[in-house]
Design a protein around this motif. Structure first.
Motif, short mmCIF file in Angstrom:
data_model
loop_
_atom_site.label_atom_id
_atom_site.label_comp_id
_atom_site.label_asym_id
_atom_site.label_seq_id
_atom_site.Cartn_x
_atom_site.Cartn_y
_atom_site.Cartn_z
N PHE A 195 28.31 35.66 95.70
CA PHE A 195 28.20 34.66 94.52
C PHE A 195 27.15 35.51 93.71
CE2 PHE A 195 29.68 32.48 98.45
CZ PHE A 195 31.12 32.17 97.70
N PRO A 196 27.01 34.66 92.53
CA PRO A 196 26.05 35.23 91.68
C PRO A 196 24.63 35.01 92.36
CG PRO A 196 27.69 34.13 90.33
CD PRO A 196 27.88 34.03 91.76
N PHE A 197 23.50 35.11 91.61
CA PHE A 197 22.30 34.99 92.43
C PHE A 197 21.66 33.55 92.29
CE2 PHE A 197 17.59 35.40 92.38
CZ PHE A 197 17.45 36.19 93.44
N VAL A 198 22.24 32.87 93.08
CA VAL A 198 21.87 31.15 93.19
C VAL A 198 21.61 31.04 94.58
CG1 VAL A 198 22.39 28.92 92.57
CG2 VAL A 198 23.04 30.69 90.98
N GLN A 199 20.36 30.35 95.09
CA GLN A 199 20.30 29.77 96.49
C GLN A 199 20.92 28.72 96.60
OE1 GLN A 199 18.81 31.80 98.43
NE2 GLN A 199 18.49 33.45 96.81
N SER A 200 21.93 28.75 97.42
CA SER A 200 22.77 27.48 97.69
C SER A 200 23.52 27.87 99.00
CB SER A 200 23.73 27.04 96.57
OG SER A 200 24.52 26.12 97.04
N ARG A 201 23.29 27.13 100.08
CA ARG A 201 24.03 27.32 101.22
C ARG A 201 25.31 26.39 101.30
NH1 ARG A 201 23.54 28.62 106.82
NH2 ARG A 201 24.88 27.53 108.01
N LEU A 248 24.52 39.94 88.08
CA LEU A 248 25.53 40.60 88.89
C LEU A 248 26.48 39.29 89.30
CD1 LEU A 248 23.69 43.15 91.30
CD2 LEU A 248 25.00 43.48 89.17
N ARG A 249 27.89 39.65 89.17
CA ARG A 249 29.04 38.61 89.53
C ARG A 249 29.02 37.50 88.74
NH1 ARG A 249 26.46 41.28 93.60
NH2 ARG A 249 25.07 39.44 93.91
N VAL A 250 28.19 37.45 87.70
CA VAL A 250 28.23 36.23 86.82
C VAL A 250 29.40 36.45 85.69
CG1 VAL A 250 27.01 34.65 85.31
CG2 VAL A 250 25.84 35.70 87.01
N ILE A 251 30.37 35.64 85.70
CA ILE A 251 31.24 35.77 84.59
C ILE A 251 31.41 34.66 83.92
CG2 ILE A 251 32.91 36.61 86.65
CD1 ILE A 251 34.54 33.96 86.12
N GLU A 252 31.97 35.03 82.46
CA GLU A 252 32.19 34.03 81.37
C GLU A 252 33.22 34.17 80.65
OE1 GLU A 252 29.27 35.07 78.62
OE2 GLU A 252 29.96 37.13 78.26
N PRO A 253 33.95 32.87 80.09
CA PRO A 253 34.83 33.10 79.20
C PRO A 253 34.67 33.84 78.04
CG PRO A 253 34.29 30.85 79.14
CD PRO A 253 33.25 31.51 80.23
N ALA A 254 35.68 34.45 77.49
CA ALA A 254 35.59 35.19 76.14
C ALA A 254 36.87 34.98 75.49
CB ALA A 254 35.30 36.68 76.53
N GLN A 255 36.70 35.28 74.15
CA GLN A 255 37.62 35.04 73.10
C GLN A 255 37.72 36.49 72.39
OE1 GLN A 255 37.90 31.92 70.46
NE2 GLN A 255 40.10 31.54 71.24
N LEU A 282 42.40 34.44 75.00
CA LEU A 282 41.35 33.88 76.01
C LEU A 282 41.12 34.57 77.46
CD1 LEU A 282 41.06 30.17 75.00
CD2 LEU A 282 39.06 31.88 74.95
N TYR A 283 40.13 34.97 78.05
CA TYR A 283 40.28 35.69 79.36
C TYR A 283 38.87 35.50 80.00
CZ TYR A 283 37.98 39.50 76.98
OH TYR A 283 36.90 40.17 76.15
N TYR A 284 38.59 36.02 81.15
CA TYR A 284 37.16 35.92 81.82
C TYR A 284 36.81 37.45 82.20
CZ TYR A 284 38.57 31.19 83.00
OH TYR A 284 38.75 29.48 82.98
N LYS A 285 35.45 37.58 81.77
CA LYS A 285 35.00 38.87 82.04
C LYS A 285 33.51 38.61 82.56
CE LYS A 285 32.55 39.27 77.59
NZ LYS A 285 31.35 39.62 78.15
N GLU A 286 33.06 39.89 83.08
CA GLU A 286 31.72 39.90 83.64
C GLU A 286 30.82 39.92 82.44
OE1 GLU A 286 29.24 42.11 87.11
OE2 GLU A 286 31.11 42.95 86.44
N VAL A 287 29.64 39.17 82.52
CA VAL A 287 28.68 39.03 81.49
C VAL A 287 27.98 40.71 81.22
CG1 VAL A 287 28.12 36.73 81.96
CG2 VAL A 287 26.63 38.39 82.81
N ASP A 288 27.75 41.02 80.39
CA ASP A 288 27.33 42.20 79.76
C ASP A 288 25.77 42.47 80.70
OD1 ASP A 288 29.33 42.98 78.24
OD2 ASP A 288 28.28 42.19 76.72
N ASN A 289 25.81 43.70 81.29
CA ASN A 289 24.65 43.86 82.09
C ASN A 289 24.29 45.28 82.21
OD1 ASN A 289 22.31 43.37 84.01
ND2 ASN A 289 23.88 43.18 85.66
N PRO A 290 23.83 45.75 80.81
CA PRO A 290 23.47 47.27 80.90
C PRO A 290 22.52 47.60 81.88
CG PRO A 290 22.90 46.24 79.01
CD PRO A 290 23.75 45.24 79.53
N SER A 291 21.43 46.88 81.99
CA SER A 291 20.21 47.04 82.77
C SER A 291 20.43 46.64 84.21
CB SER A 291 19.03 46.28 82.22
OG SER A 291 19.37 44.99 82.34
#
Length: 662
Positions: A314-320, A503-510, A488-497
């Motif tokens: 999952f994305p970087f979130v602390q949740s059990r 990482l593994r964070v997605i967002e809708p895009a048009q 409309l589709y889903y994609k991983e957020v841009d993360n050049p650095s």
């Protein structure tokens, strides 16, 4: 005694191998037809045969009152898995019941409010798929598919006419699949009750059903070993460690509950035209029809996990503990009126004009974590059709949302169906334009690992199609052109650095540009004596194939032999081969059940996949035996259709379906 025999048969099938299957059309041995006719038409005071067990559907009742005979053939019986349909292939997470998406481009032609959850759509039993029966004798049916404790599927149906005008029935479906790797378990329970009443003067019809679905699909986050097929010494698949390991009540899973209550009433006014009067094939054609449908729909989508994310699923979130739930309740009222103008001669219907008018009102109650909303839509419907003869039919349909949350949505469609001749073939010209609101999940999410709120533009799709079919030579072909704006589709957020928090964070895009897509579908069947060779190919070319995440070419081929054993067992014995070209394979976001385009853009190698099978009919029982992905024992060792999720191993499946109607 017969009732006891049916109970014993059901018990035996339930503990051995369980079936599922959709009736299919196909060739059938004339010798077997003769044998079955002799068996079905034994001298008796009342004749019991498949001809007198008939059904209708909601779509059929919108045209008139007529029925089809139940299908007793074994053609295509082996395609029990909704993931592996030759004409509608899919990509998925590697086992029956797990998240699935269409491999080919298939447009969604609905308008109005939609949740946006589709990963388990293929396993749902939909209310509008229910069949309503007219049975001279009580009719029951058993399906079982499986191999000992793998992919166990059972379906049972029973229906009976209480009197000549009223039929009631029920169905029960259950499935369980343990998968090939840890935490790939899937199970479902589905049931339905239904009834069909027709008045003695054939003017009033009532259809009603209640359908209940509960689907539970476990998530393992993929296996840890990304190079599993490069290791010649690898162990059993179920010994491979996976990223999510919770078990029993704590196993990570998606749970869908989808329940429907449906009731439709229709009244015929004015002259009634009858074809095949007094026969099972009788058709009642109205000149005026009024109808009302009520549909109450309850949906619940839940993702649950109760373990630490030590392997970066999952994305970087602390949740059990995660328990993300979306609930939607919908009430739909649909009113319709149809007018038909036709001549009095019914030798074949010609010069028929049809006009449809309708109004639909939808109310939606939406609720998720910390948010709830009430939405309404009012839709005007209209249709016109002209049947010049039994060879030429022209239709047009308009659906427009004129008030409500999705104001401005529309679907306008036209089609011309022309039978040139039985020798030359049939041509169908089609076109539609659609303006569609974004599905809710694109607009707003408030879950543990993802949150967003957008206001996207409507997606507009324009389509033109030409199809040609010639049964005499076994050919079918279709050419389609799509122009899609604001896709409309889903994609991983841009993360050049390579920020670990992204990482593994997605967002809708048009997509801001128009998509031009050409889709060509061709089928050709050859017959030489008792040998049959079926072929199907789809070519898809677009300037945005990577965004759509679809292959350029898909092909399917089936070679089989049809024979008659001991003059009573009709059987097919053959093999299938399917293949698609490489394409940018999507990734999968576990917590919201969505496929998305990642930043890596991997194209996995693709291979021909070979299945061998046999199907047969013995009296009123259909059987199949299939060994799928046979070539895994030679090449390749395995393959992917979704990043990090290996597809199923070679497997053996057995199926049986038994019909009782006397």
């Amino acid at each position: 005694m017969k009732a006891l025999l049916r109970v014993l048969l059901l018990s035996l099938c339930s503990f051995s191998f369980l079936p599922a299957l959709h009736a299919q059309e196909g060739e059938f041995s004339s010798a077997l037809d003769s044998a079955r006719a002799a068996e079905d038409n034994k001298e008796d005071s009342v004749i019991y045969s498949a001809r007198y067990i008939r059904y209708t559907t909601l779509a059929m009742m919108k045209q008139g009152t007529f029925t089809y005979q139940i299908d007793t053939l074994h053609q295509n019986f082996q395609y029990y898995n909704p993931q592996n349909q030759p004409m509608n292939p899919s990509i998925h997470l590697g086992s029956y019941g797990l998240a699935t998406r269409d491999l080919l481009f298939v447009p969604n032609k609905t308008i109005g409010f939609q949740t946006g959850f589709h990963s388990l759509d293929r396993y749902l039993y939909q209310s509008d798929s229910v069949k309503y029966y007219r049975a001279r004798a009580p009719f029951s049916e058993l399906y079982n598919v499986g191999f000992f404790f793998d992919d166990q599927i059972i379906r049972a149906k029973v229906t009976q006419n209480i009197n000549p005008r009223l039929n009631v029935g029920g169905e029960f479906h259950a499935a369980r699949a343990d998968g090939y790797y840890t935490n790939q378990r899937y199970n479902d329970l589905k049931s339905a009750v239904f009834a069909w009443y027709e008045s003695s003067n054939h003017r009033y019809n009532l259809l009603t059903n209640a359908v209940f679905n509960k689907l539970i699909s476990t998530e393992n986050g993929s296996i840890l070993n990304d190079t599993i097929f490069r290791d010649p010494e690898r162990g059993a698949s179920d010994s491979e460690p996976t990223k999510l390991i919770g078990t029993r009540d704590n196993r990570p899973r998606h749970t869908w509950r989808d329940n429907n209550i449906f009731l439709r009433q229709s009244l015929f006014v004015g002259r009634l035209d009858t074809i095949n009067a007094g026969k099972p094939e009788q058709q009642i054609l109205p000149t005026n029809r009024m109808s009302h449908s009520l549909n109450v729909h309850f949906q619940n989508f839940q993702f649950y996990k109760n373990e630490e994310d030590v392997n970066g699923v999952f994305p970087f979130v602390q949740s059990r503990l995660t328990d993300d739930t979306t609930r939607v309740n919908t009430v739909t009222n649909d009113f319709g009126y149809s007018f038909y103008l036709r001549g009095k001669s019914l030798a074949f219907i010609k010069n028929e004009v049809k006009i449809d008018l309708g109004y639909q009102h939808d109310m939606h109650w939406y609720r998720d974590s910390g948010y709830h909303a009430f939405l309404q839509n009012s839709t005007l419907k209209a249709g016109i059709g002209y049947r010049f003869s039994d060879r030429v039919t022209i239709t047009g349909d308009l659906n427009q949302i004129v008030q409500g949350a999705n104001f401005g949505d529309y679907l306008y469609e036209a089609k011309a169906d022309i039978l040139l001749s039985n020798t030359i073939g049939r041509v169908v010209l089609g076109a539609y334009t659609q303006n569609k609101s974004p599905e809710w999940l694109f607009q707003r999410v408030n879950y543990t690992y993802h949150q967003w709120e957008h206001n996207f533009e409507k997606t507009k799709t324009t389509n033109f199609s030409f199809s040609y079919r010639n049964a005499a030579i076994g050919f079918s072909g279709k050419a389609e052109y799509f122009l899609i704006s604001n896709h409309l589709y889903y994609k991983e957020v841009d993360n050049p650095s390579l920020d670990p928090r992204k990482l593994r964070v997605i967002e809708p895009a048009q997509l801001g540009n128009n998509i031009n897509l050409l889709k060509l579908s061709v089928g050709q069947n050859f017959t030489l004596g008792r040998f049959h060779f079926k072929n199907y190919a789809v070519y898809q070319k677009s300037d945005y194939n990577a965004v759509l995440a679809v292959p350029e070419l898909y092909t399917w081929h089936s070679l089989y032999y049809n024979g008659l054993l001991y003059k009573i067992v009709d059987f097919n014995l053959g093999f299938d081969v399917r293949f698609n070209t490489p394409f940018q394979t999507p990734s999968y976001a576990v917590n919201i059940g969505q496929f998305y385009n990642d930043n890596t853009g991997i194209e996995f190698s693709t291979y021909p996949i070979v299945d061998v099978w046999t199907t047969a009919t013995l009296k009123r029982a259909n059987l199949f035996l299939s060994y799928n992905f046979l070539n895994q024992h030679i090449w390749p060792a395995g393959y992917y259709t979704v990043r990090r999720y290996p597809m199923n191993n070679a497997n053996l499946r057995i199926g049986i379906a038994w019909k009782f109607y006397d």
